[in-house]
Design a protein around this motif. Sequence first.
Motif, PDB file in Angstrom:
ATOM      1  N   MET A  37       1.003  -1.152   0.021  1.00 14.55           N
ATOM      2  CA  MET A  37      -0.015   0.041   0.074  1.00 14.55           C
ATOM      3  C   MET A  37       0.865   1.296  -0.050  1.00 14.55           C
ATOM      4  SD  MET A  37      -2.912   0.885   2.624  1.00 14.55           S
ATOM      5  CE  MET A  37      -3.907   2.475   2.625  1.00 14.55           C
ATOM      6  N   THR A  38       0.457   2.155  -0.728  1.00 17.01           N
ATOM      7  CA  THR A  38       1.454   3.479  -0.861  1.00 17.01           C
ATOM      8  C   THR A  38       0.408   4.585  -0.442  1.00 17.01           C
ATOM      9  OG1 THR A  38       2.451   2.793  -2.680  1.00 17.01           O
ATOM     10  CG2 THR A  38       2.385   5.057  -2.463  1.00 17.01           C
ATOM     11  N   THR A  39       1.060   5.332   0.476  1.00 13.97           N
ATOM     12  CA  THR A  39       0.435   6.529   1.007  1.00 13.97           C
ATOM     13  C   THR A  39       1.368   7.812   0.844  1.00 13.97           C
ATOM     14  OG1 THR A  39      -0.343   5.190   2.946  1.00 13.97           O
ATOM     15  CG2 THR A  39      -0.399   7.385   3.298  1.00 13.97           C
ATOM     16  N   ALA A  40       0.447   8.771   0.542  1.00 12.68           N
ATOM     17  CA  ALA A  40       1.001  10.021  -0.077  1.00 12.68           C
ATOM     18  C   ALA A  40       1.049  10.873   1.263  1.00 12.68           C
ATOM     19  CB  ALA A  40       0.253  10.632  -0.953  1.00 12.68           C
ATOM     20  N   VAL A  41       1.768  11.829   1.400  1.00 16.49           N
ATOM     21  CA  VAL A  41       1.643  12.701   2.646  1.00 16.49           C
ATOM     22  C   VAL A  41       1.695  14.270   2.120  1.00 16.49           C
ATOM     23  CG1 VAL A  41       3.146  13.229   4.657  1.00 16.49           C
ATOM     24  CG2 VAL A  41       3.051  11.029   3.801  1.00 16.49           C
ATOM     25  N   ASP A  42       0.762  14.978   2.837  1.00 13.92           N
ATOM     26  CA  ASP A  42       0.752  16.252   2.294  1.00 13.92           C
ATOM     27  C   ASP A  42       1.615  17.226   3.334  1.00 13.92           C
ATOM     28  OD1 ASP A  42      -0.345  18.735   1.715  1.00 13.92           O
ATOM     29  OD2 ASP A  42      -2.396  18.500   2.639  1.00 13.92           O
ATOM     30  N   THR A  43       1.921  18.399   2.767  1.00 17.56           N
ATOM     31  CA  THR A  43       3.109  19.267   3.331  1.00 17.56           C
ATOM     32  C   THR A  43       2.683  19.567   4.952  1.00 17.56           C
ATOM     33  OG1 THR A  43       3.330  20.437   1.309  1.00 17.56           O
ATOM     34  CG2 THR A  43       4.045  21.441   3.206  1.00 17.56           C
ATOM     35  N   ASN A  44       1.228  19.718   5.085  1.00 15.76           N
ATOM     36  CA  ASN A  44       0.968  20.132   6.365  1.00 15.76           C
ATOM     37  C   ASN A  44       0.994  19.198   7.497  1.00 15.76           C
ATOM     38  OD1 ASN A  44      -1.623  18.422   6.230  1.00 15.76           O
ATOM     39  ND2 ASN A  44      -2.630  20.075   5.499  1.00 15.76           N
ATOM     40  N   ALA A  45       1.078  17.859   6.952  1.00 21.70           N
ATOM     41  CA  ALA A  45       1.391  16.634   8.077  1.00 21.70           C
ATOM     42  C   ALA A  45       2.928  16.894   8.355  1.00 21.70           C
ATOM     43  CB  ALA A  45       1.225  15.371   7.349  1.00 21.70           C
ATOM     44  N   LEU A  46       3.837  16.893   7.578  1.00 20.66           N
ATOM     45  CA  LEU A  46       5.229  17.108   7.884  1.00 20.66           C
ATOM     46  C   LEU A  46       5.652  18.713   8.735  1.00 20.66           C
ATOM     47  CD1 LEU A  46       6.605  15.636   4.459  1.00 20.66           C
ATOM     48  CD2 LEU A  46       6.344  14.729   6.634  1.00 20.66           C
ATOM     49  N   LEU A  47       4.883  19.617   8.325  1.00 21.60           N
ATOM     50  CA  LEU A  47       5.177  20.652   9.111  1.00 21.60           C
ATOM     51  C   LEU A  47       4.647  20.680  10.233  1.00 21.60           C
ATOM     52  CD1 LEU A  47       3.928  23.505   6.204  1.00 21.60           C
ATOM     53  CD2 LEU A  47       6.319  23.020   7.033  1.00 21.60           C
ATOM     54  N   ALA A  48       3.647  20.009  10.516  1.00 19.07           N
ATOM     55  CA  ALA A  48       3.246  19.641  12.164  1.00 19.07           C
ATOM     56  C   ALA A  48       4.325  19.061  12.883  1.00 19.07           C
ATOM     57  CB  ALA A  48       2.028  18.877  11.942  1.00 19.07           C
ATOM     58  N   ILE A  49       5.009  18.206  12.289  1.00 17.64           N
ATOM     59  CA  ILE A  49       6.228  17.463  12.958  1.00 17.64           C
ATOM     60  C   ILE A  49       7.366  18.562  13.130  1.00 17.64           C
ATOM     61  CG2 ILE A  49       7.978  15.892  12.541  1.00 17.64           C
ATOM     62  CD1 ILE A  49       5.687  14.307  11.529  1.00 17.64           C
ATOM     63  N   LEU A  50       7.748  19.303  11.995  1.00 14.33           N
ATOM     64  CA  LEU A  50       8.797  20.358  12.182  1.00 14.33           C
ATOM     65  C   LEU A  50       8.535  21.307  13.094  1.00 14.33           C
ATOM     66  CD1 LEU A  50       9.534  20.756   8.566  1.00 14.33           C
ATOM     67  CD2 LEU A  50      10.970  19.913  10.091  1.00 14.33           C
ATOM     68  N   TYR A  51       7.325  21.861  13.387  1.00  9.72           N
ATOM     69  CA  TYR A  51       6.890  22.800  14.508  1.00  9.72           C
ATOM     70  C   TYR A  51       6.282  22.432  15.527  1.00  9.72           C
ATOM     71  CZ  TYR A  51       8.925  25.584  10.582  1.00  9.72           C
ATOM     72  OH  TYR A  51       9.617  26.489   9.647  1.00  9.72           O
ATOM     73  N   ASP A  52       6.057  21.225  15.803  1.00 11.52           N
ATOM     74  CA  ASP A  52       5.505  20.727  17.115  1.00 11.52           C
ATOM     75  C   ASP A  52       4.094  21.305  17.329  1.00 11.52           C
ATOM     76  OD1 ASP A  52       5.332  18.872  19.177  1.00 11.52           O
ATOM     77  OD2 ASP A  52       6.641  20.222  20.536  1.00 11.52           O
ATOM     78  N   ASP A  53       3.529  21.423  16.426  1.00 10.76           N
ATOM     79  CA  ASP A  53       2.027  22.160  16.564  1.00 10.76           C
ATOM     80  C   ASP A  53       0.849  20.979  17.168  1.00 10.76           C
ATOM     81  OD1 ASP A  53       0.843  20.534  14.447  1.00 10.76           O
ATOM     82  OD2 ASP A  53       0.859  22.448  13.160  1.00 10.76           O
ATOM     83  N   THR A  54      -0.300  21.605  16.980  1.00  8.61           N
ATOM     84  CA  THR A  54      -1.282  20.750  17.637  1.00  8.61           C
ATOM     85  C   THR A  54      -1.642  19.398  16.999  1.00  8.61           C
ATOM     86  OG1 THR A  54      -2.968  21.827  16.099  1.00  8.61           O
ATOM     87  CG2 THR A  54      -2.457  22.686  18.582  1.00  8.61           C
ATOM     88  N   HIS A  55      -1.121  19.023  15.710  1.00 11.49           N
ATOM     89  CA  HIS A  55      -1.104  18.111  14.852  1.00 11.49           C
ATOM     90  C   HIS A  55      -0.129  16.979  14.883  1.00 11.49           C
ATOM     91  CE1 HIS A  55      -4.988  19.531  13.308  1.00 11.49           C
ATOM     92  NE2 HIS A  55      -4.305  20.652  12.650  1.00 11.49           N
ATOM     93  N   THR A  56       1.108  17.354  15.486  1.00 10.80           N
ATOM     94  CA  THR A  56       2.052  16.587  15.726  1.00 10.80           C
ATOM     95  C   THR A  56       1.882  15.246  16.087  1.00 10.80           C
ATOM     96  OG1 THR A  56       3.532  18.414  16.149  1.00 10.80           O
ATOM     97  CG2 THR A  56       4.360  16.472  16.688  1.00 10.80           C
ATOM     98  N   ASP A  57       1.229  14.837  17.159  1.00  6.29           N
ATOM     99  CA  ASP A  57       1.170  13.523  17.649  1.00  6.29           C
ATOM    100  C   ASP A  57       0.320  12.559  16.744  1.00  6.29           C
ATOM    101  OD1 ASP A  57       2.503  13.979  19.883  1.00  6.29           O
ATOM    102  OD2 ASP A  57       0.697  14.056  21.164  1.00  6.29           O
ATOM    103  N   ALA A  58      -1.005  13.406  16.051  1.00  9.72           N
ATOM    104  CA  ALA A  58      -1.603  12.571  15.004  1.00  9.72           C
ATOM    105  C   ALA A  58      -0.752  12.344  13.634  1.00  9.72           C
ATOM    106  CB  ALA A  58      -2.855  13.584  14.619  1.00  9.72           C
ATOM    107  N   SER A  59       0.046  13.361  13.387  1.00  7.51           N
ATOM    108  CA  SER A  59       0.715  13.036  12.045  1.00  7.51           C
ATOM    109  C   SER A  59       1.982  11.879  12.425  1.00  7.51           C
ATOM    110  CB  SER A  59       1.788  14.452  11.839  1.00  7.51           C
ATOM    111  OG  SER A  59       2.272  14.144  10.722  1.00  7.51           O
ATOM    112  N   GLU A  60       2.499  11.964  13.408  1.00  5.54           N
ATOM    113  CA  GLU A  60       3.622  10.896  13.787  1.00  5.54           C
ATOM    114  C   GLU A  60       2.952   9.532  13.907  1.00  5.54           C
ATOM    115  OE1 GLU A  60       5.320  12.221  17.514  1.00  5.54           O
ATOM    116  OE2 GLU A  60       6.844  13.372  16.351  1.00  5.54           O
ATOM    117  N   THR A  61       1.606   9.544  14.492  1.00 10.55           N
ATOM    118  CA  THR A  61       1.028   8.087  14.590  1.00 10.55           C
ATOM    119  C   THR A  61       0.463   7.725  13.070  1.00 10.55           C
ATOM    120  OG1 THR A  61       0.348   8.863  16.913  1.00 10.55           O
ATOM    121  CG2 THR A  61      -1.147   7.116  15.640  1.00 10.55           C
ATOM    122  N   ALA A  62       0.019   8.583  12.341  1.00  8.14           N
ATOM    123  CA  ALA A  62      -0.289   8.236  11.025  1.00  8.14           C
ATOM    124  C   ALA A  62       0.665   7.930  10.106  1.00  8.14           C
ATOM    125  CB  ALA A  62      -1.109   9.493  10.343  1.00  8.14           C
ATOM    126  N   LEU A  63       1.859   8.651  10.427  1.00  8.59           N
ATOM    127  CA  LEU A  63       3.218   8.036   9.606  1.00  8.59           C
ATOM    128  C   LEU A  63       3.456   6.673   9.973  1.00  8.59           C
ATOM    129  CD1 LEU A  63       4.990  11.603   9.463  1.00  8.59           C
ATOM    130  CD2 LEU A  63       4.184  10.392   7.367  1.00  8.59           C
TER     131      LEU A  63
END
Length: 164
Positions: free
Chosen positions: A1-27
């Motif tokens: 299975m191939t999963t594409a990743v949007d920029t905002n999911a990676l920016l969440a990790i870079l900037y430790d914002d409110t979506h960081t945990d969800a982004s890391e879990t999804a990745l």
Amino acid sequence: MTTAVDTNALLAILYDDTHTDASETALRQAYQEGKLVIAPIVYAELAADGHFDTVSELNEFLGDFSLRLGEPSRDALFRAGQQFQRYTSRRPDGLQCPTCGHKQRGVCEACGDDLAPRQHIAADFLIGGHAVVDAESLISFDSGFYETYFPSLTVRPAEDSSHS
């Protein structure tokens, strides 16, 4: 299975914002299910963010998450163009206040055409076209947008959030 990743999911990790945990879990989950890819425009958006000083730094960040650069197929690019045209044809004339909802008409001083809001750009459609044609899902925090223009696309995480 191939999963594409949007920029905002990676920016969440870079900037430790409110979506960081969800982004890391999804990745992490997507990595366990198959491969992770980004469209070239995501690479360019990350480079434009100013967080990385060199290509090597950006490549190292992507490598840390096992992200590969995926070249969109012609079908993906065509689909992106079709949906961008649909978006621009549906966009209302004039401007609307985000606070009170009052609608106003703005006119360009140079040519006299009505001014219209520019909320989404072609890059958003390239990411969606790439994900819907060349992958099975997309990690993004802009699910409302993708549900509207790419309704068959599975967007993760499931909660609806605004675009970063």
